[in-house]
Design a protein around this motif. Structure first.
Motif, short mmCIF file in Angstrom:
data_model
loop_
_atom_site.label_atom_id
_atom_site.label_comp_id
_atom_site.label_asym_id
_atom_site.label_seq_id
_atom_site.Cartn_x
_atom_site.Cartn_y
_atom_site.Cartn_z
N SER A 186 2.47 6.81 -6.71
CA SER A 186 1.42 7.71 -7.19
C SER A 186 1.78 9.17 -7.01
CB SER A 186 0.10 7.41 -6.49
OG SER A 186 0.14 7.82 -5.13
N VAL A 187 2.62 9.49 -6.03
CA VAL A 187 3.01 10.89 -5.83
C VAL A 187 4.30 11.25 -6.55
CG1 VAL A 187 1.74 11.16 -3.67
CG2 VAL A 187 4.14 10.42 -3.62
N LYS A 227 2.64 1.75 -3.42
CA LYS A 227 1.72 2.31 -4.40
C LYS A 227 1.50 3.79 -4.15
CE LYS A 227 -0.73 -1.88 -5.65
NZ LYS A 227 -2.01 -2.58 -5.67
N TYR A 228 1.41 4.19 -2.88
CA TYR A 228 1.25 5.61 -2.56
C TYR A 228 2.43 6.41 -3.08
CZ TYR A 228 1.64 9.95 -0.01
OH TYR A 228 1.83 11.27 0.29
N TRP A 229 3.65 5.97 -2.77
CA TRP A 229 4.84 6.72 -3.18
C TRP A 229 4.98 6.77 -4.69
CZ3 TRP A 229 7.17 10.29 -0.63
CH2 TRP A 229 7.13 10.28 0.76
N GLU A 248 0.83 -1.21 0.00
CA GLU A 248 0.00 0.00 0.00
C GLU A 248 0.86 1.26 0.00
OE1 GLU A 248 -2.81 2.01 3.31
OE2 GLU A 248 -3.35 -0.04 2.76
N ARG A 249 1.91 1.28 0.81
CA ARG A 249 2.79 2.45 0.88
C ARG A 249 3.62 2.60 -0.40
NH1 ARG A 249 1.32 6.44 3.28
NH2 ARG A 249 3.44 7.19 3.47
#
Length: 81
Positions: free
Chosen positions: A61-62, A57-59, A54-55
């Protein structure tokens, strides 16, 4: 630029790496923004890589860019870029 890359730990000839988010201008083993997981290249095939998907994918995405090796590890473990 923020990169997702490996940070080396472990004894001589027994490497262990942490998958970290880090500013590309910092040294390899310098301070990191966040630790996402581990990579143990000498472990059994199914237990080499462990990370918080999850983390990651977050990084991604940013706008964080994975290095070549981390990109291969992420693709091998089915994290879409």
């Amino acid at each position: 630029m923020v990169k997702i890359r490996l940070k080396r730990f472990g004894a001589a000839k027994r490497p262990t790496y942490r998958i970290v988010v880090q500013d590309s201008r910092k040294p390899r083993d310098g301070t990191c923004i966040e630790e996402l997981g581990t990579y143990q290249p000498i472990a059994v095939e199914g237990k080499q890589v462990a990370f918080n998907e999850e983390r990651v994918k977050y990084w991604l995405s940013v706008g964080a860019q994975p290095t070549a090796i981390v990109g291969k590890l992420l693709n091998k473990n089915s994290v879409a870029k």
